[in-house]
Motif scaffolding. Structure first.
Motif, mmCIF file in Angstrom:
data_model
loop_
_atom_site.group_PDB
_atom_site.id
_atom_site.type_symbol
_atom_site.label_atom_id
_atom_site.label_comp_id
_atom_site.label_asym_id
_atom_site.label_seq_id
_atom_site.Cartn_x
_atom_site.Cartn_y
_atom_site.Cartn_z
ATOM 1 N N SER A 363 0.684 -20.381 14.648
ATOM 2 C CA SER A 363 0.579 -21.389 15.613
ATOM 3 C C SER A 363 -0.924 -21.343 16.385
ATOM 4 O O SER A 363 -0.933 -21.464 17.489
ATOM 5 C CB SER A 363 1.753 -21.072 16.863
ATOM 6 N N PHE A 384 0.165 -25.126 1.755
ATOM 7 C CA PHE A 384 0.974 -26.055 2.333
ATOM 8 C C PHE A 384 1.563 -25.051 3.504
ATOM 9 O O PHE A 384 2.029 -25.530 4.820
ATOM 10 C CB PHE A 384 1.869 -26.967 1.946
ATOM 11 N N ASP A 385 2.256 -23.852 3.009
ATOM 12 C CA ASP A 385 3.362 -23.130 3.946
ATOM 13 C C ASP A 385 2.248 -22.419 5.012
ATOM 14 O O ASP A 385 2.664 -22.258 5.923
ATOM 15 C CB ASP A 385 3.913 -22.133 2.954
ATOM 16 N N TYR A 388 1.465 -24.812 7.697
ATOM 17 C CA TYR A 388 2.778 -25.068 8.477
ATOM 18 C C TYR A 388 2.569 -23.960 9.502
ATOM 19 O O TYR A 388 2.871 -23.958 10.541
ATOM 20 C CB TYR A 388 3.731 -25.074 7.727
ATOM 21 N N ARG A 389 2.468 -22.839 9.103
ATOM 22 C CA ARG A 389 2.344 -21.457 9.822
ATOM 23 C C ARG A 389 1.147 -21.365 10.745
ATOM 24 O O ARG A 389 1.544 -21.191 12.042
ATOM 25 C CB ARG A 389 2.056 -20.252 8.957
ATOM 26 N N CYS A 397 -1.280 -32.151 10.651
ATOM 27 C CA CYS A 397 -2.262 -31.794 9.687
ATOM 28 C C CYS A 397 -2.737 -33.136 9.038
ATOM 29 O O CYS A 397 -1.817 -33.922 8.497
ATOM 30 C CB CYS A 397 -1.718 -30.865 8.585
ATOM 31 N N CYS A 452 5.596 -30.525 0.617
ATOM 32 C CA CYS A 452 5.679 -30.886 2.238
ATOM 33 C C CYS A 452 7.067 -31.031 2.855
ATOM 34 O O CYS A 452 6.991 -31.601 4.089
ATOM 35 C CB CYS A 452 4.752 -31.997 2.486
ATOM 36 N N LYS A 454 8.546 -29.196 4.547
ATOM 37 C CA LYS A 454 8.824 -28.636 5.864
ATOM 38 C C LYS A 454 8.674 -29.376 7.118
ATOM 39 O O LYS A 454 8.821 -29.263 8.154
ATOM 40 C CB LYS A 454 8.116 -27.116 5.968
ATOM 41 N N PHE A 455 7.442 -30.405 6.665
ATOM 42 C CA PHE A 455 6.907 -31.272 7.679
ATOM 43 C C PHE A 455 7.861 -32.613 7.975
ATOM 44 O O PHE A 455 8.565 -33.041 6.987
ATOM 45 C CB PHE A 455 5.467 -31.590 7.169
ATOM 46 N N LEU A 505 1.062 -34.818 8.440
ATOM 47 C CA LEU A 505 2.154 -33.634 8.297
ATOM 48 C C LEU A 505 2.462 -33.148 9.697
ATOM 49 O O LEU A 505 1.526 -32.554 10.255
ATOM 50 C CB LEU A 505 1.703 -32.700 7.339
ATOM 51 N N LYS A 506 3.619 -33.234 10.412
ATOM 52 C CA LYS A 506 3.863 -32.792 11.776
ATOM 53 C C LYS A 506 4.690 -31.883 11.729
ATOM 54 O O LYS A 506 5.845 -31.745 10.894
ATOM 55 C CB LYS A 506 4.384 -34.068 12.518
ATOM 56 N N LYS A 507 4.342 -30.769 12.370
ATOM 57 C CA LYS A 507 5.390 -29.586 12.590
ATOM 58 C C LYS A 507 6.184 -29.860 13.705
ATOM 59 O O LYS A 507 5.587 -29.846 14.977
ATOM 60 C CB LYS A 507 4.485 -28.231 12.516
#
Length: 508
Positions: A363, A384-385, A388-389, A397, A452, A454-455, A505-507
């Motif tokens: 983060s 991509f992981d 995300y991390r 992203c 993707c 996770k996003f 890509l939004k977390k």
């Protein structure tokens, strides 16, 4: 009465100038240049129209006198001079030397002086005739001492201290055919062969002895342009009859880097990453899209941005003017060192890191830029992981990537590479001198969607094509009437077969 014969631009002359302009179109116009060998002044007129300022020298008083008449002396100074002993207190960002070095007996001394006249990081852009096996009567008429081979020219440039950025071999296949006839001198009229090499050299740039018959065919740029495009496929081979080289002044070149350069046969930089205008346009596009989808509770000057695969650093530098803290990373150490030397903003940092395992804490970033980079990783899912991390909750992203189903590969500048069998792709890129093999591993729309998962994914591509202005896609401006007339939902249906994707890509 003798019929007057006038000089006309040949296909070779026009193609060379097409390549010259392709290079200078990507250079900042505030660069100061030195041109060695004025010729007819054609190239100087191009530089003047583009806003460049500088100096031009020639050993021929006649050339200098002719060229002065067509230029603005307040922008470009033209004077008699010999590069073997030319000195200047002013150092130059660029030195141009087109079809000149082959006229100089001591070419190493000439190149060494060019090196001294360049600023650190300055570029030498020059062309010379290639391959002694192509030597002919035209070389003798023109006052040449030699034609060059790639290996010997490479060694010569290294000995003079240069680092080679770009090595093109131009002319194959069409101009090679013309050269076979022209090297005999059969098309040259009324030339005095009983003069010294020095006098031949002085006259070579301003000769008016070419036969103008059928010039409406071979001097027609529109007619020749399709042939230019085909020849572009082969400029990274060694099949042409001339070389066009871009080299820069590198003050300290480690021996290991020299060996690496020789081993890689001076792999050419991707033109796109050095294109200031093009990269700046992309940076504006990124900022526009990010401004729409970013977390509005955080002010831009407090945001932390990561640019993965920053390469030349042009985009990263532009982002640093908009956001609080910007970090650019790339696995290419030379690119990072170059970016560090060029861009000095206090809120900007460049690091050598692998985008799939950066080592940053969880983060860490509000926004991550991952533009045209995913296919450089052996395992894109790991990349991509990692993105995300690294994103903060609510962070986004900006993802730009090529589609596997694309007709034209923008990186290798060849058609259908990603859809044909890998052996054939490897053969094409090697045969055309692009690389030893086709190394990109593009994915389909559906494969990328899965990676993707996770996003929360926002598909920008259809929206941007339909409404380029809102999303800052300036490259679509000239097609705006056509693109905007097609409903957005149609573009959404077509997205899986579009050549490129832009997603947010939004977390959560």
């Amino acid at each position: 009465m003798n019929k007057k014969v006038v000089w006309v631009a040949t296909p070779t002359f026009l193609y060379r100038n097409y390549l010259y302009q392709k290079i200078i179109s990507k250079l900042p116009r505030n660069y100061k240049f030195l041109l060695i060998g004025t010729g007819s002044g054609y190239f100087l007129e191009i530089l003047q129209k583009r806003g460049f300022q500088g100096t031009a020298i020639d050993i021929s008083s006649e050339s200098v006198s002719c060229v002065k008449k067509i230029l603005d002396k307040n922008k470009i100074r033209v004077k008699k001079g010999d590069i073997l002993n030319y000195q200047s207190k002013e150092k130059f960002d660029l030195i141009f030397s087109f079809e000149v070095i082959e006229h100089i007996k001591d070419d190493r001394k000439a190149l060494s002086n060019m090196y001294k006249l360049l600023k650190p990081g300055g570029k030498l852009i020059f062309s010379v005739p290639a391959h002694m096996k192509a030597w002919g009567r035209m070389d003798e008429i023109g006052g040449h001492f030699r034609r060059y081979e790639k290996t010997s020219l490479t060694e010569l440039l290294l000995k003079c201290g240069f680092n080679i950025e770009n090595f093109w071999s131009y002319g194959f296949p069409f101009l090679n055919v013309i050269q076979r006839f022209s090297k005999t001198g059969m098309f040259v009229k009324n030339f005095n062969h009983g003069i010294s090499v020095s006098e031949k050299t002085k006259k070579s740039g301003i000769r008016t002895d070419a036969d103008p018959r059928f010039s409406f065919l071979y001097s027609n740029k529109i007619l020749l342009y399709p042939f230019f495009l085909i020849m572009n496929f082969f400029i990274k081979t060694d099949l042409g009859f001339g070389y066009l080289v871009v080299a820069d002044k590198k003050i300290k070149t480690k021996f290991s880097n020299i060996l690496k350069s020789i081993h890689n046969n001076y792999a050419v930089f991707n033109d796109e990453v050095l294109d200031v205008k093009g990269r700046t346009m992309i940076a504006r596009q990124i900022i526009k899209v990010v401004s729409i989808y970013r977390n509005n509770t955080i002010k831009p000057n407090l945001m932390k941005i990561l640019d993965i695969g920053c390469s030349s650093g042009i985009i990263t530098d532009y982002l640093s003017k908009e956001y609080g803290q910007v970090v650019g990373i790339d696995v290419d150490k030379e690119s990072i060192n170059s970016a560090k030397s060029k861009f000095k903003n206090k809120n900007l940092n460049f690091l050598v890191k692998d985008g799939s395992k950066t080592g940053f804490p969880d983060s860490s970033f509000d926004v991550i830029i991952a533009n045209q980079i995913y296919y450089c990783f052996l395992r894109p899912k790991d990349f991509f992981d990692e993105v995300y991390r690294l994103l903060k909750p609510g962070g986004i992203c900006y993802f730009g990537g090529r589609n596997k189903y694309t007709l034209w590969d923008a990186q290798y500048k060849l058609p259908l590479l990603s859809v044909m069998p890998r052996n054939l792709s490897d053969f094409m890129v090697k045969t055309t001198g692009r690389s030893e093999k086709f190394e990109a591993e593009y994915r389909t729309y559906w494969q990328l969607e899965k990676m993707c998962n996770k996003f929360i994914v926002e598909k920008i591509t259809p929206k941007a094509i339909h409404n380029y202005k809102k999303f800052g896609f300036e490259k679509f401006k000239k097609y705006r009437l056509l693109f905007s007339s097609i409903p957005e939902f149609v573009w959404a249906i077509l997205e899986p077969i579009l050549p490129n994707f832009v997603w947010i890509l939004k977390k959560m």
